[in-house]
Design an enzyme around this catalytic site. Structure first.
Site, PDB file in Angstrom:
ATOM      1  N   THR A   1      44.735  39.114  35.703  1.00  0.00           N
ATOM      2  CA  THR A   1      45.036  40.513  36.032  1.00  0.00           C
ATOM      3  C   THR A   1      45.095  41.407  34.792  1.00  0.00           C
ATOM      4  O   THR A   1      45.389  40.926  33.683  1.00  0.00           O
ATOM      5  CB  THR A   1      46.404  40.558  36.756  1.00  0.00           C
ATOM      6  OG1 THR A   1      46.817  41.901  36.884  1.00  0.00           O
ATOM      7  CG2 THR A   1      47.484  39.808  35.986  1.00  0.00           C
ATOM      8  N   ASP A   2      44.908  42.708  35.018  1.00  0.00           N
ATOM      9  CA  ASP A   2      45.064  43.660  33.911  1.00  0.00           C
ATOM     10  C   ASP A   2      46.531  43.841  33.524  1.00  0.00           C
ATOM     11  O   ASP A   2      46.836  44.389  32.464  1.00  0.00           O
ATOM     12  CB  ASP A   2      44.429  45.016  34.261  1.00  0.00           C
ATOM     13  CG  ASP A   2      45.006  45.698  35.497  1.00  0.00           C
ATOM     14  OD1 ASP A   2      45.942  45.142  36.114  1.00  0.00           O
ATOM     15  OD2 ASP A   2      44.522  46.789  35.852  1.00  0.00           O
ATOM     16  N   GLU A   3      47.451  43.370  34.391  1.00  0.00           N
ATOM     17  CA  GLU A   3      48.885  43.598  34.116  1.00  0.00           C
ATOM     18  C   GLU A   3      49.368  42.854  32.871  1.00  0.00           C
ATOM     19  O   GLU A   3      50.426  43.177  32.328  1.00  0.00           O
ATOM     20  CB  GLU A   3      49.738  43.179  35.325  1.00  0.00           C
ATOM     21  CG  GLU A   3      49.378  43.939  36.560  1.00  0.00           C
ATOM     22  CD  GLU A   3      50.495  44.065  37.578  1.00  0.00           C
ATOM     23  OE1 GLU A   3      51.639  43.687  37.280  1.00  0.00           O
ATOM     24  OE2 GLU A   3      50.215  44.557  38.681  1.00  0.00           O
TER      25      GLU A   3
ATOM     26  N   TYR B   1      56.055  38.547  37.110  1.00  0.00           N
ATOM     27  CA  TYR B   1      54.698  38.232  37.587  1.00  0.00           C
ATOM     28  C   TYR B   1      53.692  38.272  36.436  1.00  0.00           C
ATOM     29  O   TYR B   1      52.967  37.301  36.190  1.00  0.00           O
ATOM     30  CB  TYR B   1      54.269  39.219  38.682  1.00  0.00           C
ATOM     31  CG  TYR B   1      52.772  39.226  38.926  1.00  0.00           C
ATOM     32  CD1 TYR B   1      52.128  38.124  39.480  1.00  0.00           C
ATOM     33  CD2 TYR B   1      51.980  40.325  38.554  1.00  0.00           C
ATOM     34  CE1 TYR B   1      50.747  38.120  39.682  1.00  0.00           C
ATOM     35  CE2 TYR B   1      50.606  40.327  38.750  1.00  0.00           C
ATOM     36  CZ  TYR B   1      49.991  39.221  39.309  1.00  0.00           C
ATOM     37  OH  TYR B   1      48.624  39.212  39.495  1.00  0.00           O
TER      38      TYR B   1
ATOM     39  N   LYS C   1      51.438  35.293  34.667  1.00  0.00           N
ATOM     40  CA  LYS C   1      49.978  35.311  34.594  1.00  0.00           C
ATOM     41  C   LYS C   1      49.530  35.226  33.128  1.00  0.00           C
ATOM     42  O   LYS C   1      48.554  34.535  32.803  1.00  0.00           O
ATOM     43  CB  LYS C   1      49.404  36.579  35.232  1.00  0.00           C
ATOM     44  CG  LYS C   1      49.549  36.665  36.734  1.00  0.00           C
ATOM     45  CD  LYS C   1      48.792  35.589  37.495  1.00  0.00           C
ATOM     46  CE  LYS C   1      47.288  35.744  37.452  1.00  0.00           C
ATOM     47  NZ  LYS C   1      46.598  34.737  38.304  1.00  0.00           N
TER      48      LYS C   1
HETATM   49  P1  NAD Z   1      47.524  36.675  47.524  1.00  0.00           P
HETATM   50  O1  NAD Z   1      48.994  36.631  47.278  1.00  0.00           O
HETATM   51  O2  NAD Z   1      46.989  37.510  48.624  1.00  0.00           O
HETATM   52  O3  NAD Z   1      46.962  35.204  47.743  1.00  0.00           O
HETATM   53  C1  NAD Z   1      47.375  34.110  46.971  1.00  0.00           C
HETATM   54  C2  NAD Z   1      46.981  32.847  47.706  1.00  0.00           C
HETATM   55  O4  NAD Z   1      47.400  31.727  46.914  1.00  0.00           O
HETATM   56  C3  NAD Z   1      47.668  32.707  49.075  1.00  0.00           C
HETATM   57  O5  NAD Z   1      46.738  32.299  50.048  1.00  0.00           O
HETATM   58  C4  NAD Z   1      48.708  31.617  48.845  1.00  0.00           C
HETATM   59  O6  NAD Z   1      48.981  30.848  49.999  1.00  0.00           O
HETATM   60  C5  NAD Z   1      48.045  30.788  47.763  1.00  0.00           C
HETATM   61  N1  NAD Z   1      48.998  30.024  46.952  1.00  0.00           N
HETATM   62  C6  NAD Z   1      50.166  30.465  46.412  1.00  0.00           C
HETATM   63  N2  NAD Z   1      50.770  29.471  45.749  1.00  0.00           N
HETATM   64  C7  NAD Z   1      49.952  28.387  45.834  1.00  0.00           C
HETATM   65  C8  NAD Z   1      50.015  27.070  45.327  1.00  0.00           C
HETATM   66  N3  NAD Z   1      51.053  26.656  44.594  1.00  0.00           N
HETATM   67  N4  NAD Z   1      49.001  26.222  45.605  1.00  0.00           N
HETATM   68  C9  NAD Z   1      47.947  26.624  46.359  1.00  0.00           C
HETATM   69  N5  NAD Z   1      47.841  27.853  46.875  1.00  0.00           N
HETATM   70  C10 NAD Z   1      48.837  28.736  46.599  1.00  0.00           C
HETATM   71  O7  NAD Z   1      46.903  37.111  46.122  1.00  0.00           O
HETATM   72  P2  NAD Z   1      45.575  37.917  45.803  1.00  0.00           P
HETATM   73  O8  NAD Z   1      45.888  39.355  45.757  1.00  0.00           O
HETATM   74  O9  NAD Z   1      44.493  37.420  46.655  1.00  0.00           O
HETATM   75  O10 NAD Z   1      45.328  37.448  44.287  1.00  0.00           O
HETATM   76  C11 NAD Z   1      44.521  36.312  44.006  1.00  0.00           C
HETATM   77  C12 NAD Z   1      44.472  36.147  42.495  1.00  0.00           C
HETATM   78  O11 NAD Z   1      43.926  37.325  41.896  1.00  0.00           O
HETATM   79  C13 NAD Z   1      45.842  35.953  41.855  1.00  0.00           C
HETATM   80  O12 NAD Z   1      45.693  35.051  40.782  1.00  0.00           O
HETATM   81  C14 NAD Z   1      46.196  37.331  41.301  1.00  0.00           C
HETATM   82  O13 NAD Z   1      47.049  37.224  40.191  1.00  0.00           O
HETATM   83  C15 NAD Z   1      44.824  37.838  40.915  1.00  0.00           C
HETATM   84  N6  NAD Z   1      44.657  39.286  40.915  1.00  0.00           N
HETATM   85  C16 NAD Z   1      44.988  40.020  42.037  1.00  0.00           C
HETATM   86  C17 NAD Z   1      44.757  41.393  42.033  1.00  0.00           C
HETATM   87  C18 NAD Z   1      45.084  42.260  43.230  1.00  0.00           C
HETATM   88  O14 NAD Z   1      45.016  43.489  43.131  1.00  0.00           O
HETATM   89  N7  NAD Z   1      45.419  41.707  44.376  1.00  0.00           N
HETATM   90  C19 NAD Z   1      44.220  42.018  40.885  1.00  0.00           C
HETATM   91  C20 NAD Z   1      43.917  41.236  39.779  1.00  0.00           C
HETATM   92  C21 NAD Z   1      44.126  39.869  39.816  1.00  0.00           C
HETATM   93  O1  DAU Z   2      46.741  45.486  38.462  1.00  0.00           O
HETATM   94  C1  DAU Z   2      46.454  44.299  39.139  1.00  0.00           C
HETATM   95  C2  DAU Z   2      47.625  43.911  40.004  1.00  0.00           C
HETATM   96  O2  DAU Z   2      47.628  44.821  41.096  1.00  0.00           O
HETATM   97  C3  DAU Z   2      47.586  42.472  40.491  1.00  0.00           C
HETATM   98  O3  DAU Z   2      47.678  41.608  39.395  1.00  0.00           O
HETATM   99  C4  DAU Z   2      48.734  42.199  41.464  1.00  0.00           C
HETATM  100  O4  DAU Z   2      48.615  40.894  41.994  1.00  0.00           O
HETATM  101  C5  DAU Z   2      48.656  43.209  42.584  1.00  0.00           C
HETATM  102  O5  DAU Z   2      49.754  43.035  43.463  1.00  0.00           O
HETATM  103  C6  DAU Z   2      48.663  44.626  42.024  1.00  0.00           C
HETATM  104  O6  DAU Z   2      49.940  44.924  41.406  1.00  0.00           O
HETATM  105  P1  DAU Z   2      50.646  46.353  41.570  1.00  0.00           P
HETATM  106  O7  DAU Z   2      52.078  46.201  41.307  1.00  0.00           O
HETATM  107  O8  DAU Z   2      49.900  47.380  40.795  1.00  0.00           O
HETATM  108  O9  DAU Z   2      50.339  46.585  43.140  1.00  0.00           O
HETATM  109  P2  DAU Z   2      51.234  47.186  44.308  1.00  0.00           P
HETATM  110  O10 DAU Z   2      50.313  47.400  45.470  1.00  0.00           O
HETATM  111  O11 DAU Z   2      52.475  46.410  44.523  1.00  0.00           O
HETATM  112  O12 DAU Z   2      51.621  48.613  43.735  1.00  0.00           O
HETATM  113  C7  DAU Z   2      50.624  49.557  43.352  1.00  0.00           C
HETATM  114  C8  DAU Z   2      51.339  50.764  42.759  1.00  0.00           C
HETATM  115  O13 DAU Z   2      52.023  51.443  43.833  1.00  0.00           O
HETATM  116  C9  DAU Z   2      52.397  50.424  41.741  1.00  0.00           C
HETATM  117  O14 DAU Z   2      52.456  51.449  40.750  1.00  0.00           O
HETATM  118  C10 DAU Z   2      53.694  50.418  42.534  1.00  0.00           C
HETATM  119  C11 DAU Z   2      53.440  51.475  43.596  1.00  0.00           C
HETATM  120  N1  DAU Z   2      54.103  51.274  44.891  1.00  0.00           N
HETATM  121  C12 DAU Z   2      53.966  50.072  45.496  1.00  0.00           C
HETATM  122  C13 DAU Z   2      54.575  49.830  46.727  1.00  0.00           C
HETATM  123  C14 DAU Z   2      54.450  48.493  47.404  1.00  0.00           C
HETATM  124  C15 DAU Z   2      54.817  52.314  45.478  1.00  0.00           C
HETATM  125  O15 DAU Z   2      54.911  53.425  44.912  1.00  0.00           O
HETATM  126  N2  DAU Z   2      55.414  52.074  46.671  1.00  0.00           N
HETATM  127  C16 DAU Z   2      55.344  50.885  47.327  1.00  0.00           C
HETATM  128  O16 DAU Z   2      55.952  50.739  48.413  1.00  0.00           O
END
Ligand code: NAD
Ligand code: DAU
Length: 352
Positions: free
Chosen positions: A132-134, A158, A162
Site C-alpha cells: 500500500t501507499d500508506e 495497519y 504492511k
Molecule cells: P480485504 O480486507 O477486502 O481482503 C483481505 C482478504 O484476505 C480477505 O478475503 C480475508 O479473508 C483474507 N485474509 C485475511 N487474513 C488472512 C490470513 N491470515 N490467511 C489467509 N487469508 C486471509 O482487503 P483488500 O482491500 O482486498 O486488500 C488486499 C491487499 O491489497 C491487502 O494486502 C491490502 O493491504 C492491499 N491494498 C489494499 C488497498 C485498498 O484500497 N483496498 C490499496 C492498496 C493495497
Molecule cells: O491507501 C491505500 C489504503 O486505502 C489501503 O492500504 C487500505 O487497505 C484501504 O483500506 C485504504 O485505506 P484508507 O484508510 O485510506 O481507506 P478508508 O476507506 O478507510 O478511508 C478513506 C478516507 O476516508 C480516509 O481519509 C478516512 C476517510 N473516512 C473513512 C471512513 C470509513 C471518512 O471520512 N469516514 C468514514 O466513515
C-alpha cells in the site's frame, strides 16, 4: 498455475475473476475467510475447474508446504491481509499476526519451495507482494507524489504492519535471492468492496437514509484507483516486472474525501433520487477524526508507466459511476455482508 492468497477479499476476488476471464491458467486461492472474505464474490466461478478454493491461513506453514508441493505454482500473489485502518486502531493484534507473521510464514514456505526447484521453473518463479501507499506516511500539501524511493513513515498499526511485511519481502530477496516483486498501491474502489471502507459505506448509508460520516474536516486527500486497473497492473508486474523491484501503482486521481462523497451523492441523486427529492449530500455528517489520520497520499505511478507501459484505463468519473451502478444492481450482495457482525462494528465505531 498461480497461487493467490486473500482471493475471497475485495481486490483478491476481482483479481481472480479478471485473471480467469483472460487466461486459462488455473488458480489456487487460499483465504482464511475472515469477516472480509466472502465466497459470494466468487459465485460466478463456483463450478469453474480452473479455480481451486482452499479455506486456510497464510500463517499455517504445514498447509502452505502441502499446497505448494501438490500444485507447483509458477508464482505466488500475496493479497491476504487485514486491511482496514480503523480496525487496526481498535485492535492491532490480527494485523501483526496476518500482515507480519503470516507474510513471514508465506515467505518461508515460498523459499523452501523455490529452493528445491531447478532450471526454468526456478528462473521463472515469482513472489509478488501487494502492498500500500500508506507505508510512506502522510504527504504535506504541495509536495510531490510518493515515488518508490520515498522513506517509509507508517502512522497506523495497519500501515506499520504492511511496512514490516514489505521489509521482510525485500530481505528475502537480498538475503536468499527469492525472486520477489512488490507493488504499493493507492486507494482502490469498485465492486465487492466491504462497506466498512469510505465509498461503499457512503453508498450503503445514503440508500438507507443514514448519516454519511466524514472524519474531521473531510479534506484529507487520497488517490483513487479503480480495482480493475489495479488488477491489470498486478498482472503486468507479474509478467514483466524486474525482480527485486518495487512498483508504485496509482490512478493519478487525488481527491479530498468530501469531494468523493459529494460525487457519490450526485450520482445517487440521478440514479436513485431520495423520495423527498432532496439531495443525498444533506446526509453528510462531520464526525470525530481518525486518530493519527494521514492528511494526504499521492502516488507517482510513472515508473510502472515508463518500464512496463501500464496506465489506468478508468478516470474517476467513469470508475465511480460504474461502482455506484454495481452496488445499486447488487442489493443481495450488500445485504449479505451487512449482517449482525457488520452492524456490531458500525455500532462500536460510529456509536461514540
Ligand atoms: P480485504 O480486507 O477486502 O481482503 C483481505 C482478504 O484476505 C480477505 O478475503 C480475508 O479473508 C483474507 N485474509 C485475511 N487474513 C488472512 C490470513 N491470515 N490467511 C489467509 N487469508 C486471509 O482487503 P483488500 O482491500 O482486498 O486488500 C488486499 C491487499 O491489497 C491487502 O494486502 C491490502 O493491504 C492491499 N491494498 C489494499 C488497498 C485498498 O484500497 N483496498 C490499496 C492498496 C493495497
Ligand atoms: O491507501 C491505500 C489504503 O486505502 C489501503 O492500504 C487500505 O487497505 C484501504 O483500506 C485504504 O485505506 P484508507 O484508510 O485510506 O481507506 P478508508 O476507506 O478507510 O478511508 C478513506 C478516507 O476516508 C480516509 O481519509 C478516512 C476517510 N473516512 C473513512 C471512513 C470509513 C471518512 O471520512 N469516514 C468514514 O466513515
Amino acid at each position: 498455475m498461480l497461487f493467490v492468497t486473500g482471493g475471497a477479499g475485495f481486490i483478491g476476488s476481482n483479481f481472480v475473476l479478471d485473471w480467469l476471464a483472460g487466461s486459462d491458467e488455473p488458480v489456487v486461492n487460499i483465504d482464511k475467510l475472515t469477516y472480509a472474505g466472502n465466497l459470494e464474490n466468487l459465485a460466478s466461478i463456483r463450478d469453474d475447474r480452473r479455480h481451486l478454493f482452499v479455506e486456510g491461513d497464510i500463517g499455517d506453514s504445514e498447509l502452505l508446504a502441502r499446497l505448494l508441493a501438490v500444485h507447483r505454482p509458477r508464482a505466488i500473489v500475496n493479497l491476504a491481509a487485514e486491511s482496514h485502518v480503523d480496525r487496526s486502531i481498535l485492535g492491532p493484534e490480527h494485523f501483526i499476526e496476518t500482515n507480519i507473521v503470516g507474510t513471514f510464514r508465506l515467505l518461508e514456505a515460498a523459499r523452501a519451495y523455490w529452493s528445491a526447484l531447478q532450471g526454468e521453473p526456478r528462473d521463472a518463479f515469482r513472489f509478488l507482494h501487494v502492498s500500500t501507499d500508506e507505508v510512506y506516511g502522510s504527504l504535506a500539501a504541495g509536495l510531490p507524489a510518493f515515488g518508490e524511493t520515498c522513506r517509509y513513515e507508517p502512522n497506523s498499526p495497519y500501515s506499520a504492519s504492511k511496512a514490516a511485511s514489505d521489509h521482510l519481502v525485500r530481505a528475502y530477496h537480498q538475503t536468499y535471492g527469492l525472486p520477489v516483486l512488490t507493488t504499493n498501491c493507492s486507494n482502490n474502489y469498485g465492486r465487492y468492496q466491504f462497506p466498512e471502507k469510505l465509498i461503499p459505506l457512503v453508498i450503503h448509508n445514503a440508500l438507507a437514509g443514514k448519516p454519511l460520516p466524514l472524519y474531521g474536516d473531510g479534506r484529507q486527500v487520497r488517490d483513487w484507483l479503480y480495482v480493475g486497473d489495479h488488477c491489470s497492473a498486478i498482472c503486468r508486474v507479474l509478467d514483466a516486472g524486474r525482480v527485486g523491484e518495487t512498483y508504485n501503482i496509482g490512478g493519478w486521481n487525488e481527491k479530498p474525501n468530501r469531494e468523493v462523497v459529494e460525487t457519490v451523492c450526485a450520482i445517487l441523486d440521478q440514479l436513485r433520487p431520495r423520495a423527498d427529492g432532496l439531495p443525498h449530500a444533506r446526509q453528510i455528517s462531520f464526525v470525530k477524526d481518525r486518530p493519527g489520520h494521514d492528511r494526504r497520499y499521492a502516488i507517482d505511478a510513472s515508473k510502472i508507466a515508463r518500464e512496463l507501459g501500464w496506465r489506468p484505463t478508468e478516470t474517476f468519473d467513469t470508475g465511480i459511476r460504474k461502482t455506484v451502478q454495481w452496488y445499486l444492481g447488487n442489493p443481495a450482495w450488500v445485504q449479505g455482508v451487512t449482517s449482525g457482525a457488520y452492524r456490531e462494528w458500525v455500532g462500536r465505531h460510529y456509536g461514540h
